[in-house]
Design a protein around this motif. Structure first.
Motif, PDB file in Angstrom:
ATOM      1  N   GLY A 154      15.146 -13.004  19.660  1.00  0.00           N
ATOM      2  CA  GLY A 154      14.939 -14.328  20.240  1.00  0.00           C
ATOM      3  C   GLY A 154      13.490 -14.762  20.181  1.00  0.00           C
ATOM      4  O   GLY A 154      13.146 -15.770  19.571  1.00  0.00           O
ATOM      5  N   ARG A 155      12.624 -13.992  20.789  1.00  0.00           N
ATOM      6  CA  ARG A 155      11.180 -14.215  20.749  1.00  0.00           C
ATOM      7  C   ARG A 155      10.476 -12.874  20.601  1.00  0.00           C
ATOM      8  O   ARG A 155      10.937 -11.873  21.123  1.00  0.00           O
ATOM      9  N   TRP A 156       9.346 -12.888  19.903  1.00  0.00           N
ATOM     10  CA  TRP A 156       8.584 -11.663  19.760  1.00  0.00           C
ATOM     11  C   TRP A 156       7.103 -12.008  19.594  1.00  0.00           C
ATOM     12  O   TRP A 156       6.688 -12.547  18.573  1.00  0.00           O
ATOM     13  N   LYS A 157       6.338 -11.740  20.660  1.00  0.00           N
ATOM     14  CA  LYS A 157       4.891 -11.976  20.657  1.00  0.00           C
ATOM     15  C   LYS A 157       4.557 -13.410  20.231  1.00  0.00           C
ATOM     16  O   LYS A 157       3.570 -13.645  19.528  1.00  0.00           O
ATOM     17  N   ASP A 158       5.371 -14.349  20.670  1.00  0.00           N
ATOM     18  CA  ASP A 158       5.224 -15.724  20.202  1.00  0.00           C
ATOM     19  C   ASP A 158       3.992 -16.429  20.779  1.00  0.00           C
ATOM     20  O   ASP A 158       3.596 -17.476  20.274  1.00  0.00           O
ATOM     21  N   ARG A 159       3.398 -15.863  21.803  1.00  0.00           N
ATOM     22  CA  ARG A 159       2.178 -16.472  22.343  1.00  0.00           C
ATOM     23  C   ARG A 159       0.947 -16.123  21.521  1.00  0.00           C
ATOM     24  O   ARG A 159      -0.080 -16.785  21.626  1.00  0.00           O
ATOM     25  N   SER A 160       1.033 -15.073  20.734  1.00  0.00           N
ATOM     26  CA  SER A 160      -0.134 -14.621  19.986  1.00  0.00           C
ATOM     27  C   SER A 160       0.008 -14.717  18.477  1.00  0.00           C
ATOM     28  O   SER A 160      -0.961 -14.557  17.750  1.00  0.00           O
ATOM     29  N   GLN A 161       1.230 -14.975  17.986  1.00  0.00           N
ATOM     30  CA  GLN A 161       1.425 -15.012  16.545  1.00  0.00           C
ATOM     31  C   GLN A 161       2.555 -15.970  16.185  1.00  0.00           C
ATOM     32  O   GLN A 161       3.363 -16.350  17.036  1.00  0.00           O
ATOM     33  N   SER A 162       2.597 -16.360  14.925  1.00  0.00           N
ATOM     34  CA  SER A 162       3.672 -17.225  14.426  1.00  0.00           C
ATOM     35  C   SER A 162       4.756 -16.431  13.714  1.00  0.00           C
ATOM     36  O   SER A 162       5.890 -16.893  13.600  1.00  0.00           O
ATOM     37  N   TYR A 163       4.410 -15.256  13.244  1.00  0.00           N
ATOM     38  CA  TYR A 163       5.361 -14.430  12.494  1.00  0.00           C
ATOM     39  C   TYR A 163       4.821 -13.010  12.400  1.00  0.00           C
ATOM     40  O   TYR A 163       3.658 -12.743  12.732  1.00  0.00           O
ATOM     41  N   HIS A 164       5.678 -12.107  11.937  1.00  0.00           N
ATOM     42  CA  HIS A 164       5.248 -10.732  11.693  1.00  0.00           C
ATOM     43  C   HIS A 164       6.027 -10.196  10.493  1.00  0.00           C
ATOM     44  O   HIS A 164       6.870 -10.891   9.923  1.00  0.00           O
ATOM     45  N   PHE A 165       5.753  -8.953  10.125  1.00  0.00           N
ATOM     46  CA  PHE A 165       6.386  -8.338   8.962  1.00  0.00           C
ATOM     47  C   PHE A 165       7.341  -7.235   9.403  1.00  0.00           C
ATOM     48  O   PHE A 165       7.088  -6.520  10.364  1.00  0.00           O
ATOM     49  N   SER A 166       8.439  -7.125   8.673  1.00  0.00           N
ATOM     50  CA  SER A 166       9.483  -6.168   9.013  1.00  0.00           C
ATOM     51  C   SER A 166      10.025  -5.529   7.743  1.00  0.00           C
ATOM     52  O   SER A 166       9.958  -6.102   6.647  1.00  0.00           O
ATOM     53  N   CYS A 167      10.588  -4.326   7.893  1.00  0.00           N
ATOM     54  CA  CYS A 167      11.300  -3.695   6.780  1.00  0.00           C
ATOM     55  C   CYS A 167      12.690  -4.294   6.605  1.00  0.00           C
ATOM     56  O   CYS A 167      13.372  -4.004   5.620  1.00  0.00           O
ATOM     57  N   HIS A 168      13.105  -5.111   7.567  1.00  0.00           N
ATOM     58  CA  HIS A 168      14.449  -5.673   7.554  1.00  0.00           C
ATOM     59  C   HIS A 168      14.362  -7.194   7.649  1.00  0.00           C
ATOM     60  O   HIS A 168      13.281  -7.761   7.835  1.00  0.00           O
ATOM     61  N   GLY A 169      15.492  -7.843   7.544  1.00  0.00           N
ATOM     62  CA  GLY A 169      15.493  -9.292   7.674  1.00  0.00           C
ATOM     63  C   GLY A 169      16.890  -9.843   7.478  1.00  0.00           C
ATOM     64  O   GLY A 169      17.585  -9.481   6.520  1.00  0.00           O
TER      65      GLY A 169
END
Length: 305
Positions: A139-154
């Motif tokens: 749902g949300r993940w560190k949305d106050r400090s970043q716009s996106y992140h990187f994952s091994c999955h998607g």
């Protein structure tokens, strides 16, 4: 959003669900892509009602009323929800270098289009990045400090990629027998579940009704990463008895809430997998009830292709 103009091609995979197709099409219509590539499967031979439903779904595309080049790849035969998306996406990347891709039940937040376009441009030459997803399973993940992140999955409930990445797609999983991906996956539970799917696909690819597991495997063996937005941008509105895999309308992942991203995006200064997110995401997806349900669905599809 009034100052944003979408220039990225959009691919739309449809079949026999005019109700969900019309809702996703309207979101595409609001975004006004300059090029729309439509992939459609044909009616199933044992389902007479498919003929009219497929016609109704295809008729929705005639509603394009903006300046747009429309390319179609319609199958007269039913190829199924494994081979039709796979062959259709391959066709898409034969036409264009990059694309935003939807199936007929994946409803995006309006900011998803801009997010994909910025990310496609930002990482176009970075071969470590193979996919941009719109689904944030948490749902949300560190949305106050970043716009996106990187994952091994998607997730593939609304995603984007490049021809350079899709070239590694292998529907038959020819590399599976010689691969070592246990260390890449976040935990033994996920590996054991994926191992079952990969072996079934490798041993009898003509019988499977999925393509996204092969795409995920293709990324894993290339050490390819996915970009995940800090908020969820996609809601799957297709859960129900007419779906192939997602039959329970009360499933935890059905009709996920979406949020909007703020622009300009905060561009990450480095490329590194967020292992904490991957673990929490896998813990959620591998909940006993979710895992048991999906295993039954996949098994049912193998027994009743």
């Amino acid at each position: 959003m009034t100052d944003f103009q979408l220039t990225t091609p959009v691919a739309f995979l449809i079949f026999n669900r005019p109700d969900t197709t019309s809702r996703v099409f309207e979101a595409i219509r609001q975004a006004k892509p300059p090029k729309l590539l439509v992939v459609a499967d044909g009616p199933r031979p044992d389902r007479a009602d498919d003929i009219e439903k497929c016609k109704a779904a295809r008729a929705i595309i005639e509603g394009v009323d903006w300046d747009c080049e429309v390319l179609t790849n319609y199958s007269n035969l039913n190829l199924g929800c494994g081979k039709r998306p796979a062959t259709g996406i391959t066709w898409v990347f034969e036409q264009v270098e990059e694309a935003i891709i939807f199936e007929d039940d994946c409803l995006p937040d309006s900011t998803f289009f801009r997010f994909c376009q910025v990310m496609l441009d930002q990482y176009s030459l970075d071969e470590r990045i193979m996919m941009i997803t719109g689904t944030n399973w948490l749902g949300r993940w560190k949305d106050r400090s970043q716009s996106y992140h990187f994952s091994c999955h998607g997730g593939t409930w609304g995603w984007a990629s490049w021809r350079r990445a899709w070239q590694y797609f292998d529907y038959d999983l020819k590399l599976w027998a010689n691969s070592e991906i246990r260390d890449v996956l976040a935990g033994d539970k996920l590996f054991k579940y994926r191992e079952q799917i990969y072996w079934k696909t490798y041993q009898n690819p003509d019988a499977v009704t999925w393509w996204d597991y092969q795409w995920g495997f293709s990324r894993l063996v290339q050490s390819g990463l996915s970009i995940v937005p800090s908020v969820n941008l996609i809601s799957n509105i297709g859960f129900g008895e007419n779906a192939t895999h997602t039959k329970s309308p009360n499933a935890e992942l059905a009709n996920l809430n979406t949020s909007s991203l703020e622009f300009p995006l905060k561009i990450n200064p480095f490329v590194a997998v967020d292992r904490e997110y991957d673990k929490k995401m896998c813990d959620k997806l591998m909940k006993p009830q979710n895992l048991f349900r999906r295993s039954l669905q996949k098994l049912n599809c193998l027994l009743n292709p």
